[in-house]
Design a protein around this motif. Structure first.
Motif, PDB file in Angstrom:
ATOM      1  N   GLN B  84      57.531  38.318  32.877  1.00 34.62           N
ATOM      2  CA  GLN B  84      56.067  38.266  32.745  1.00 34.62           C
ATOM      3  C   GLN B  84      55.615  38.898  31.424  1.00 34.62           C
ATOM      4  OE1 GLN B  84      53.855  40.651  35.571  1.00 34.62           O
ATOM      5  NE2 GLN B  84      51.968  39.467  35.243  1.00 34.62           N
ATOM      6  N   LEU B  88      53.473  37.059  28.398  1.00 37.70           N
ATOM      7  CA  LEU B  88      52.202  37.564  27.864  1.00 37.70           C
ATOM      8  C   LEU B  88      52.297  37.788  26.349  1.00 37.70           C
ATOM      9  CD1 LEU B  88      51.151  40.048  30.702  1.00 37.70           C
ATOM     10  CD2 LEU B  88      50.525  37.644  30.437  1.00 37.70           C
ATOM     11  N   ARG B 107      53.520  35.229  40.409  1.00 36.13           N
ATOM     12  CA  ARG B 107      53.013  36.394  39.678  1.00 36.13           C
ATOM     13  C   ARG B 107      52.007  35.985  38.594  1.00 36.13           C
ATOM     14  NH1 ARG B 107      55.384  41.299  37.785  1.00 36.13           N
ATOM     15  NH2 ARG B 107      56.671  41.239  39.648  1.00 36.13           N
ATOM     16  N   LEU B 108      52.339  34.943  37.859  1.00 34.90           N
ATOM     17  CA  LEU B 108      51.484  34.540  36.741  1.00 34.90           C
ATOM     18  C   LEU B 108      50.236  33.800  37.215  1.00 34.90           C
ATOM     19  CD1 LEU B 108      54.358  33.504  34.346  1.00 34.90           C
ATOM     20  CD2 LEU B 108      52.639  35.253  33.824  1.00 34.90           C
ATOM     21  N   GLY B 110      48.759  34.278  40.407  1.00 40.05           N
ATOM     22  CA  GLY B 110      47.903  35.120  41.247  1.00 40.05           C
ATOM     23  C   GLY B 110      47.546  34.495  42.578  1.00 40.05           C
ATOM     24  N   THR B 111      48.129  33.357  42.888  1.00 43.79           N
ATOM     25  CA  THR B 111      47.851  32.658  44.144  1.00 43.79           C
ATOM     26  C   THR B 111      49.147  32.470  44.915  1.00 43.79           C
ATOM     27  OG1 THR B 111      48.114  30.551  42.998  1.00 43.79           O
ATOM     28  CG2 THR B 111      45.865  31.412  43.190  1.00 43.79           C
ATOM     29  N   ARG B 182      47.585  29.112  30.143  1.00 44.32           N
ATOM     30  CA  ARG B 182      47.876  30.169  29.184  1.00 44.32           C
ATOM     31  C   ARG B 182      47.707  31.494  29.904  1.00 44.32           C
ATOM     32  NH1 ARG B 182      44.771  33.902  26.360  1.00 44.32           N
ATOM     33  NH2 ARG B 182      42.891  32.971  27.223  1.00 44.32           N
TER      34      ARG B 182
ATOM     35  N   GLN C  84      45.188  40.487  48.754  1.00 44.78           N
ATOM     36  CA  GLN C  84      45.348  39.208  48.047  1.00 44.78           C
ATOM     37  C   GLN C  84      45.266  38.029  49.036  1.00 44.78           C
ATOM     38  OE1 GLN C  84      49.222  38.490  46.272  1.00 44.78           O
ATOM     39  NE2 GLN C  84      48.396  36.935  44.905  1.00 44.78           N
ATOM     40  N   ARG C 107      47.278  41.621  39.977  1.00 41.82           N
ATOM     41  CA  ARG C 107      47.953  40.631  40.821  1.00 41.82           C
ATOM     42  C   ARG C 107      47.230  39.281  40.805  1.00 41.82           C
ATOM     43  NH1 ARG C 107      50.660  40.854  45.931  1.00 41.82           N
ATOM     44  NH2 ARG C 107      51.350  42.947  45.323  1.00 41.82           N
ATOM     45  N   LEU C 108      45.927  39.327  40.917  1.00 34.87           N
ATOM     46  CA  LEU C 108      45.160  38.076  41.006  1.00 34.87           C
ATOM     47  C   LEU C 108      45.019  37.385  39.648  1.00 34.87           C
ATOM     48  CD1 LEU C 108      42.532  39.325  43.555  1.00 34.87           C
ATOM     49  CD2 LEU C 108      44.016  37.356  43.939  1.00 34.87           C
ATOM     50  N   MET C 109      45.072  38.157  38.583  1.00 35.62           N
ATOM     51  CA  MET C 109      44.928  37.580  37.245  1.00 35.62           C
ATOM     52  C   MET C 109      46.259  37.085  36.685  1.00 35.62           C
ATOM     53  SD  MET C 109      41.709  37.715  36.437  1.00 35.62           S
ATOM     54  CE  MET C 109      41.424  37.351  38.181  1.00 35.62           C
ATOM     55  N   GLY C 110      47.354  37.769  36.999  1.00 37.63           N
ATOM     56  CA  GLY C 110      48.649  37.386  36.444  1.00 37.63           C
ATOM     57  C   GLY C 110      48.892  37.890  35.029  1.00 37.63           C
ATOM     58  N   THR C 111      47.996  38.712  34.531  1.00 40.77           N
ATOM     59  CA  THR C 111      48.120  39.254  33.170  1.00 40.77           C
ATOM     60  C   THR C 111      48.125  40.777  33.229  1.00 40.77           C
ATOM     61  OG1 THR C 111      45.726  39.170  32.963  1.00 40.77           O
ATOM     62  CG2 THR C 111      46.957  37.280  32.112  1.00 40.77           C
ATOM     63  N   SER C 112      48.227  41.412  32.046  1.00 39.32           N
ATOM     64  CA  SER C 112      48.280  42.879  32.022  1.00 39.32           C
ATOM     65  C   SER C 112      46.922  43.515  32.256  1.00 39.32           C
ATOM     66  CB  SER C 112      48.827  43.347  30.664  1.00 39.32           C
ATOM     67  OG  SER C 112      47.845  43.158  29.655  1.00 39.32           O
ATOM     68  N   SER C 114      45.029  44.611  30.191  1.00 39.44           N
ATOM     69  CA  SER C 114      44.852  45.699  29.227  1.00 39.44           C
ATOM     70  C   SER C 114      43.626  45.455  28.356  1.00 39.44           C
ATOM     71  CB  SER C 114      46.085  45.789  28.324  1.00 39.44           C
ATOM     72  OG  SER C 114      47.211  46.180  29.075  1.00 39.44           O
ATOM     73  N   ASP C 156      43.039  41.440  28.127  1.00 39.19           N
ATOM     74  CA  ASP C 156      44.127  40.496  28.445  1.00 39.19           C
ATOM     75  C   ASP C 156      43.942  39.897  29.846  1.00 39.19           C
ATOM     76  OD1 ASP C 156      46.494  39.074  28.158  1.00 39.19           O
ATOM     77  OD2 ASP C 156      47.737  40.713  28.905  1.00 39.19           O
ATOM     78  N   ILE C 157      43.072  38.912  29.914  1.00 39.22           N
ATOM     79  CA  ILE C 157      42.756  38.223  31.170  1.00 39.22           C
ATOM     80  C   ILE C 157      42.857  36.715  30.935  1.00 39.22           C
ATOM     81  CG2 ILE C 157      41.241  39.913  32.268  1.00 39.22           C
ATOM     82  CD1 ILE C 157      38.862  38.514  30.846  1.00 39.22           C
ATOM     83  N   PRO C 158      43.069  35.935  32.013  1.00 39.83           N
ATOM     84  CA  PRO C 158      42.936  34.480  31.834  1.00 39.83           C
ATOM     85  C   PRO C 158      41.493  34.155  31.438  1.00 39.83           C
ATOM     86  CG  PRO C 158      43.942  35.010  33.972  1.00 39.83           C
ATOM     87  CD  PRO C 158      43.410  36.293  33.401  1.00 39.83           C
ATOM     88  N   GLU C 159      41.309  33.040  30.752  1.00 36.64           N
ATOM     89  CA  GLU C 159      39.957  32.586  30.396  1.00 36.64           C
ATOM     90  C   GLU C 159      39.098  32.599  31.673  1.00 36.64           C
ATOM     91  OE1 GLU C 159      40.351  31.437  27.044  1.00 36.64           O
ATOM     92  OE2 GLU C 159      38.194  31.653  26.895  1.00 36.64           O
ATOM     93  N   PRO C 160      37.960  33.316  31.673  1.00 34.38           N
ATOM     94  CA  PRO C 160      37.127  33.317  32.894  1.00 34.38           C
ATOM     95  C   PRO C 160      36.613  31.907  33.217  1.00 34.38           C
ATOM     96  CG  PRO C 160      36.420  35.052  31.365  1.00 34.38           C
ATOM     97  CD  PRO C 160      37.400  34.183  30.625  1.00 34.38           C
ATOM     98  N   ARG C 182      37.942  32.131  40.498  1.00 30.90           N
ATOM     99  CA  ARG C 182      38.267  31.702  41.852  1.00 30.90           C
ATOM    100  C   ARG C 182      39.776  31.738  41.988  1.00 30.90           C
ATOM    101  NH1 ARG C 182      40.447  27.041  44.085  1.00 30.90           N
ATOM    102  NH2 ARG C 182      40.457  26.092  42.021  1.00 30.90           N
ATOM    103  N   ARG C 183      40.245  32.267  43.086  1.00 27.86           N
ATOM    104  CA  ARG C 183      41.666  32.195  43.414  1.00 27.86           C
ATOM    105  C   ARG C 183      41.734  31.793  44.891  1.00 27.86           C
ATOM    106  NH1 ARG C 183      41.867  32.008  38.783  1.00 27.86           N
ATOM    107  NH2 ARG C 183      43.006  33.278  37.278  1.00 27.86           N
TER     108      ARG C 183
END
Lengths: 237, 237, 237, 237
Positions: B84, B88, B107-108, B110-111, B182, C84, C107-112, C114, C156-160, C182-183
Motif C-alpha cells: 500500500q 501511494l 485495503r485500497l 475501503g469497501t 488513483r 466499516q 480504512r475507508l479511504m485506502g490512503t495515508s 496525511s 492524501d485522500i482519494p478525490e472527494p 460514499r462507500r
C-alpha cells in the motif's frame, strides 16, 4: 410534494397510429399519472408557445421531466438556455430514453451523447449497480423489461457521478442506463427505459424509479451562488 | 520498459490437476510471458519469504500485478502495508480476477469488494465503455471470451475514476470489469478476466489489455509528497 | 430524527488542563448539545468496553460522529471492522478534525490521510465551493474562524465525490476542509474544524454544518446488497 | 513532439498600451515561445478567417491552447462546434485564465463557469493538491506569483476529475486553479494563471506547467468510437 413539469415533444402520438395505440393521450399524460398522486404535476409540449416552458413555468418548477425523440432541433435555443439556467440554480431534471439526444442534455453534458441502438423488441434487464442509491429504493436486484429497444455502449457521456443501473440486453449488449450528475446546484438523472411503441411507463418498477428520481432530484436549501466582481477583499470585510 | 513484478498465490497450480493442466508453470509465468518482451519482469509467490515482496523488491518495482484466489488471508499484514505504501508513492498496481478479494485491493478501496459469481463456462463480452482510454488502445468494440466464470453486480467498490470495460454474460448478468483508480500517486486497474481453469491469459485481446495497463500504470514524475508538522508559515518562507 | 452516536477518544479532556477548560465534560458532550434538540443522541468513548461501540449500539446507529487525536492506535481492529461494515450497509459517518488519522477513516479511504499542520492560532476562512450541496444550506459565502490550528495540502485522500469547503489560512495555506464520499451504501463527510483547545464547536456556522451533515448522512431506503455464489443464471429465474 | 495550436483573441494587445507593453507580439507568441522548443507550434487568432481554426488546422492539431477575454461572443458557433467535435475525438484542450468564460469551455462543462474576481495585484500561491499528477511534475509544494488578478470561489464547474492546484490569495480567497476533465476521448485542463497586464507566462513554474499540460493532453491511441444504428445483434455477429 414537488412542483413537477413533464415536457413531451408530443408529435409521434399524433402522427403515428402505433404510438397512439400505446399512448393515446400522449406520453406526458402517462408520466403524469405516475406522479400526480404525490406531486403537483403540470405538462408542457413542443407545439405550445415557448414550448410551454415560459419563465413563470420554469421558475415554479422543482423537477422537470424531458421526453423528446424526433424533433430535438425544433426546440428553441433560448428555451434551452432558460432550462439550463434553472438547472444550475437547483431545478432537478429527469431525461428519459431518447432524450439523450435532446439539446438540453447535450448542453449539460458537453458531449455528443451518442450511442448505438437497435429496434429488436428483446429483453432488457437493468441491474442495480449501486443498491445504496435512493433512486434504487424498493427495487429488487434488477428490473426486467420483456420487450425493449436496445441502446448499447459506447455512450458518449462524462463519467457519471453515480451509476445506478447497468443494462443487459438479450442481443448481447450492455448500457449505462441510470446515470446521476450534478451541474451547478441542480441534480440530473438520465434513465434509459421508455419507447414510444411499448408501454414501458406502465411497468411497476419503472414507475417506482420515476417516483424515487423525482424525490431525489428535488431542489435542496443551499448557500448563495454569488458571482462577479468582488470589489472588497475578504480580509477587508 | 518498466520494472514489473508479478505476484501469484501459486497454490492451485500445484494442488489441482485441472489448474496445472492449463498453467503448468503457474499463472505468474503465463503472465510473465505476455510482458517480458517489453519489460523487465520478475515474479514473486506466496510461499517465498515475505511472499517475495521484500522492501528491495518493492522499491525497485514500477508496476505490480496481483493474482490470488484461495489464500488471501495468508498474506501477512505487514506485506500489505508495504505494498500500500508503495502504491501511494506511485507504484502501479494491476489486480486481476479473483484478486478483487485480496487484502491489498480491499485495503485500497475501503469497501468489501464483494460481488456475485457463478461457475458456468458461459460467454463473456467485455464492451469498451470508454474508447478513449489508453487501456483500450487497439481493441475493437468488445473483447469476447467464449468460456468464463461469471462475475455479477453489485460489485461493492467506490465509483471508479474511469470505467473502461463493462461485461455482458450469456447467463444474463453484467459487471464493471475494467476499473481505474488513483490512490496517492499510484494508479490502480482492476481487470476481471482470468480464471485458474481457463486459458484466459492466452487470449490476444486480454494480452493487449495487460500490456496497455502496465504502460498506463507506470509511475510518472511528480511533485513532492511532503506531510507533517509545517513549522513555518508559507507567508514567512 | 436520527439515532446519532458521538464517539470521542476522551483522553485530552481528562489529562490536560487547557483542554479541560474548553471542554469540561468532554468534546462528545459539546457535540451532543449541538444535535440533541433534533436527534436521539448517545455518546461512546475509548475507555468504555468495546469503546462503547458494541454491535447493538452500532446496529441502532444512523449516523456516527468520530473525534480522536492522540490514541488512534488504541482503537481495536475488530471495532474498526464493525464500524466499516455498518458504514457499507448504510450508516452515515462524520469524521472531525484530527479524526483524519483515525483507523476508520484511513480504512475507508485506502490512503495515508496525511497532511501538513501547524499550531498557530491564525484565522481560517472556509469557502463554500459547492453552494448547492445540502451540507452548505443556510451558510453565507464562507465560515470564518478567528483562531484555528492550520491544516495544509497536500491531503492524501482519494478525490472527494464532492468538495463542499476549501479553507484559506492566514499563514498562507489552503486545505480541502469539507469532503463527501460514499462507500457501499454509507455516506461519509470529513469536516476539518475542531481543535481540543479552541471552542470551535460553539461557533454558530460550525454547528449548522454539523446539523446539516447529520441530516445528509442519514441512511436512505435502498435495494438489497446481495453478494456471493449466484447458483442460478438470471436468464433461468 | 505534438502539433500544438495556440489560439488567442489578440485584441487587447493591439488596443491597450498597458497590455501591449507586456505582450508586444501578442499573448499567443509569448505562449509559443514556451512550447516551440519541444513541439510543432502554430498560432491562430480571432480576426483571421474562421478565427484561424479551419478544419484542416484542427484536424492536424494534437493540443489546442485557448486564450480569450473580452470578445468571447465574437467566436462563431460553427467554430465552437468544430473544436468541440475534435476534443471529443481526442484533441487535447488547455483553457487559460479568462478563457473560463469562452464559449468552448462553457460548452464542454455544461455550466456557467462563473466565478468571482478582483483586480488587486496581490500575491497568489498555487498549492499542489495532487502531487502525483503528471502536470505537477518537477514543481515544488507550490507556485508563487507575486502579483495577480484574484479569481475566487464559487467557480461554477462540474466536479473536476482531478484537482491539481488550489490557489491561496493574499486578499483572503481560494480558487480551484488547475482542473482536469475528460470529454469523449479528449483531455481538458483549465489553468488559472495569466493576465493580460502581468508577465505571468514568463514565470518558470508556469512555463513548466504549460509544458507538462501539453504532454498530458496529447491524444492517445484508442478504440473505435462507433455510434448509430447497430443493425446486427452482437450475439449474431
Amino acid at each position: 410534494m414537488a412542483a413537477v413539469t413533464i415536457w413531451n415533444e408530443y408529435r409521434h402520438e399524433r402522427e403515428n397510429e402505433a404510438v397512439e395505440a400505446v399512448y393515446p393521450d400522449g406520453i406526458h399524460e402517462a408520466l403524469a399519472s405516475v406522479l400526480e398522486a404525490d406531486h403537483d404535476v403540470r405538462t408542457a409540449t413542443l407545439d405550445e408557445p415557448e414550448h410551454g416552458l415560459t419563465e413563470p413555468v420554469l421558475e415554479s418548477t422543482d423537477v422537470l421531466l424531458w421526453w423528446g425523440h424526433k424533433a430535438h432541433d425544433e426546440v428553441a435555443d433560448e428555451v434551452v438556455d432558460r432550462v439550463q439556467d434553472r438547472v444550475l440554480e437547483g431545478m432537478g431534471l429527469l431525461v428519459l430514453h431518447s432524450g439523450h439526444y435532446s439539446k438540453i442534455f447535450k448542453r449539460l453534458m458537453g458531449t455528443s451523447c451518442s450511442l448505438q441502438w437497435r429496434e429488436d423488441d428483446g429483453l432488457e434487464r437493468l441491474w442495480v449497480v449501486d443498491p445504496g442509491h435512493p433512486i434504487a429504493a424498493g427495487l429488487d436486484e434488477y428490473i426486467e423489461l420483456p420487450k425493449t429497444e436496445m441502446y448499447g455502449e459506447p455512450f458518449d457521456i462524462p463519467e457519471p457521478d453515480r451509476l445506478v443501473f447497468s443494462s443487459w440486453f438479450e442481443g448481447g449488449e450492455v448500457f449505462r442506463s441510470g446515470c446521476c450528475y450534478r451541474r451547478g446546484s441542480g441534480r440530473i438523472f438520465y434513465f434509459r427505459p421508455g419507447h414510444e411503441t411499448l408501454p414501458i411507463y406502465e411497468h411497476e418498477d419503472v414507475k417506482r424509479v420515476l417516483r424515487n428520481a423525482v424525490e431525489w432530484a428535488e431542489p435542496r436549501a443551499c448557500a448563495p451562488r454569488t458571482f462577479g466582481n468582488r470589489t472588497t477583499a475578504a480580509n477587508e470585510e
